[in-house]
Design a protein around this motif. Structure first.
Motif, PDB file in Angstrom:
ATOM      1  N   ILE A   1       0.845  -1.203   0.000  1.00 41.83           N
ATOM      2  CA  ILE A   1       0.000   0.000   0.000  1.00 41.83           C
ATOM      3  C   ILE A   1       0.879   1.252   0.000  1.00 41.83           C
ATOM      4  CG2 ILE A   1      -1.732   1.312   1.317  1.00 41.83           C
ATOM      5  CD1 ILE A   1      -2.742  -1.349   2.423  1.00 41.83           C
ATOM      6  N   GLU A   2       1.936   1.241   0.815  1.00 40.85           N
ATOM      7  CA  GLU A   2       2.839   2.389   0.889  1.00 40.85           C
ATOM      8  C   GLU A   2       3.509   2.637  -0.446  1.00 40.85           C
ATOM      9  OE1 GLU A   2       4.369   5.599   2.940  1.00 40.85           O
ATOM     10  OE2 GLU A   2       2.989   4.104   3.713  1.00 40.85           O
TER      11      GLU A   2
ATOM     12  N   ALA B   1      -2.509   3.044  18.383  1.00 38.23           N
ATOM     13  CA  ALA B   1      -2.730   4.229  19.223  1.00 38.23           C
ATOM     14  C   ALA B   1      -3.765   5.187  18.637  1.00 38.23           C
ATOM     15  CB  ALA B   1      -1.399   4.967  19.443  1.00 38.23           C
ATOM     16  N   MET B   2      -4.128   4.945  17.408  1.00 39.25           N
ATOM     17  CA  MET B   2      -5.079   5.854  16.746  1.00 39.25           C
ATOM     18  C   MET B   2      -6.512   5.565  17.180  1.00 39.25           C
ATOM     19  SD  MET B   2      -3.440   5.953  12.896  1.00 39.25           S
ATOM     20  CE  MET B   2      -4.631   7.182  12.339  1.00 39.25           C
ATOM     21  N   GLU B   3      -7.322   6.622  17.265  1.00 37.32           N
ATOM     22  CA  GLU B   3      -8.715   6.476  17.654  1.00 37.32           C
ATOM     23  C   GLU B   3      -9.490   5.680  16.617  1.00 37.32           C
ATOM     24  OE1 GLU B   3     -10.526  10.243  18.282  1.00 37.32           O
ATOM     25  OE2 GLU B   3      -9.192  10.835  19.919  1.00 37.32           O
ATOM     26  N   ASN B   4     -10.562   5.103  17.083  1.00 38.89           N
ATOM     27  CA  ASN B   4     -11.468   4.444  16.139  1.00 38.89           C
ATOM     28  C   ASN B   4     -12.125   5.513  15.262  1.00 38.89           C
ATOM     29  OD1 ASN B   4     -14.239   3.343  15.280  1.00 38.89           O
ATOM     30  ND2 ASN B   4     -13.173   1.507  16.059  1.00 38.89           N
TER      31      ASN B   4
ATOM     32  N   SER C   1      -1.093   6.841   5.848  1.00 41.09           N
ATOM     33  CA  SER C   1       0.165   7.249   5.210  1.00 41.09           C
ATOM     34  C   SER C   1       0.956   8.227   6.071  1.00 41.09           C
ATOM     35  CB  SER C   1      -0.107   7.872   3.845  1.00 41.09           C
ATOM     36  OG  SER C   1      -0.931   9.036   3.975  1.00 41.09           O
ATOM     37  N   LYS C   2       0.365   8.822   7.072  1.00 42.78           N
ATOM     38  CA  LYS C   2       1.065   9.816   7.885  1.00 42.78           C
ATOM     39  C   LYS C   2       1.388   9.298   9.298  1.00 42.78           C
ATOM     40  CE  LYS C   2       0.798  13.198   4.838  1.00 42.78           C
ATOM     41  NZ  LYS C   2       2.002  13.800   4.232  1.00 42.78           N
ATOM     42  N   GLU C   3       0.579   8.422   9.824  1.00 43.79           N
ATOM     43  CA  GLU C   3       0.751   7.926  11.196  1.00 43.79           C
ATOM     44  C   GLU C   3       0.813   6.394  11.155  1.00 43.79           C
ATOM     45  OE1 GLU C   3       1.511   7.544  14.878  1.00 43.79           O
ATOM     46  OE2 GLU C   3       1.122   9.599  14.185  1.00 43.79           O
TER      47      GLU C   3
ATOM     48  N   THR D   1      -7.711  14.947  14.696  1.00 39.66           N
ATOM     49  CA  THR D   1      -7.265  14.731  16.083  1.00 39.66           C
ATOM     50  C   THR D   1      -5.938  13.994  16.106  1.00 39.66           C
ATOM     51  OG1 THR D   1      -8.557  12.693  16.174  1.00 39.66           O
ATOM     52  CG2 THR D   1      -9.616  14.698  16.968  1.00 39.66           C
ATOM     53  N   THR D   2      -5.594  13.341  15.002  1.00 36.05           N
ATOM     54  CA  THR D   2      -4.337  12.584  14.937  1.00 36.05           C
ATOM     55  C   THR D   2      -3.177  13.489  14.577  1.00 36.05           C
ATOM     56  OG1 THR D   2      -5.562  10.624  14.246  1.00 36.05           O
ATOM     57  CG2 THR D   2      -3.168  10.624  13.866  1.00 36.05           C
TER      58      THR D   2
END
Length: 473
Positions: free
Chosen positions: A67-68, A101-104, A94-96, A128-129
């Motif tokens: 994917i990257e 750790a990311m929110e749903n 692609s950024k995080e 928010t991320t």
């Protein structure tokens, strides 16, 4: 107190409507253009999502590395790509890279819309991320059971792209300015005309002179032309009124002069009788006969004046009814038979046995009676009067002529004037009022006709006139 003129009030009213319309139109255009650009940006990102899904289907396996690789090889400045499963869990970003750790993301508006309808977007929402403002566009792919969301940072570049085209706004402003100038020029000309008409109305109301510089020239347009015509018509009416006043004064003087003659004669005869009580009965009877003759002339004069006044002031009150002109002329011939016999005159009546028109009995009688009396008085002894008619279906064409002495050419054009006499001394001796032919002319006009006088080539005077068969009033 200085009030705005009608033209200026109209100018500001129309200008206000122009400005309001332009402002609403610009606002509407901006909203529509902004919506269009958002739709185009969303469509662009939706296309990216679809092409990415197609590429992933062609890969041997779907993992971060593949994917990257796709995201890197399909670079778009500032682009962030996120993949979310049906439960809202991030499976790629692609950024995080710390997905755990990311929110749903299941509650994100664009994700909710995508899962429900297949696509969704959100404008200028803070991440928010990454703690930045982004434009999000998400697409749900049921076969793959994931959502691909592409987003662009809401920076200056994106803001400029989504803003309305100021060229169009400037174009609208310039058009409004041009329309304002054209409107001002038009209203200014309109205002000039209205101002001149107001000056004209005020001066006309106060009977002031209209021959002034501010009423000479009007703007060269339809309203200016109409204004000029109004003033010209008013001046013409004023001139006509002045002429009528002159004619009335002349008529009053003529009436006074004509009345003075029989009144003076009657007064003279009566004073003579009173001053001479011993006067012979024969002489007294002769004077009384002359008084009676003058009183008859006075009565005829008053009757003719009354008739002309009725024709001038209230012709619409004249009663029209079926009138047999042949019968009416036959009656006049009987009434004048003795006088014509005394003058050895003949009447050649060539009218048909019946000739019915819609007219006023009294006025039609006056036409033929006055023409007959005029012929008896001036045609001369031993002459013949003839009367013919031609019917064209709508009107009757009469010719009334005699074979007498005629009238000098210079007098023909004035025969129908009131109190005009070719031979004044002879006319008064014969007892004429000087109004007979004037009555004839006005009575003919009352019946929708015209009349003219001319000398016959073989001698004598000829009157040609028309009468409508039906009442056209």
């Amino acid at each position: 107190m200085n009030h705005l003129t009608v033209g200026r009030r109209l100018f500001w009213s129309v200008l206000s409507l122009f400005i309001v319309f332009a402002a609403l139109f610009i606002a509407f255009h901006q909203v529509r253009e902004n919506e269009y650009k958002i739709d185009m940006l969303n469509l662009k990102l939706q296309d990216y999502n679809a092409r990415m899904d197609d590429a992933l289907h062609c890969m041997d396996s779907v993992n971060d590395r593949n994917i990257e690789h796709y995201v890197q090889t399909h670079f778009m400045a500032g682009l962030r790509v996120t993949m979310v499963d049906r439960r809202g869990r991030v499976i790629y970003d692609s950024k995080e890279k710390n997905y755990a750790a990311m929110e749903n993301h299941g509650g994100r508006p664009e994700i909710v819309d995508a899962l429900r309808t297949g696509t969704g977007y959100d404008i200028n929402r803070r991440s928010t991320t990454l703690h930045g403002d982004y434009f999000y566009s998400a697409t749900y792919f049921p076969d793959s059971r994931y959502v691909i969301r592409s987003s662009l940072p809401y920076d200056n570049d994106l803001t400029d792209k989504l803003q309305a085209d100021w060229h169009y706004i400037w174009f609208t402003v310039i058009m409004v300015a041009i329309l304002t100038f054209v409107l001002y020029r038009f209203i200014q000309r309109l205002d000039d005309n209205i101002t001149k008409l107001r000056i004209f109305a005020r001066r006309a109301d106060h009977n002031e002179s209209l021959e002034t510089e501010d009423l000479i020239e009007f703007p060269d347009d339809e309203l200016g032309e109409i204004s000029e015509h109004i003033i010209k018509i008013y001046k013409r009416l004023q001139h006509t009124k002045e002429e009528q006043n002159v004619l009335k004064r002349q008529l009053t003087q003529n009436i006074a002069h004509e009345l003075k003659t029989p009144v003076a004669s009657i007064q003279g005869y009566l004073e003579t009788i009173i001053a001479n009580p011993a006067m012979k009965e024969e002489t007294k009877a002769q004077f009384l006969d002359r008084c009676y003759a003058q009183s008859q002339r006075l009565a005829s004069l008053l009757s003719d004046i009354s008739t002309l006044n009725r024709l001038d002031d209230a012709p619409e009150l004249m009663v029209f009814e079926p009138v047999d002109i042949s019968k009416l002329v036959a009656q006049i011939i009987k009434e004048t038979a003795l006088e014509m016999k005394n003058r050895r005159m003949a009447f050649d009546n060539r009218l048909p046995a019946q000739l019915v028109v819609s007219g006023n009995q009294s006025m039609l009688y006056s036409i033929f009676r006055n023409l007959t009396d005029n012929a008896i008085s001036y045609a001369g002894d031993g002459t013949t009067v003839s009367l013919t008619v031609r019917d064209d279906g709508q009107r009757l064409h009469f010719t009334f002529s005699d074979n007498g002495v005629g009238v000098p050419h210079e007098h023909l054009g004035r025969l129908f004037e009131r109190f005009y006499r070719v031979d004044k001394g002879r006319s008064r001796k014969l007892g004429g009022t000087g109004l007979g032919l004037a009555i004839v002319k006005n009575a003919v006009i009352l019946h929708g006709g015209t009349i003219s006088a001319a000398n016959n080539m073989e001698g004598g005077l000829r009157f040609e006139f028309t009468i409508n068969k039906t009442n056209k009033s």
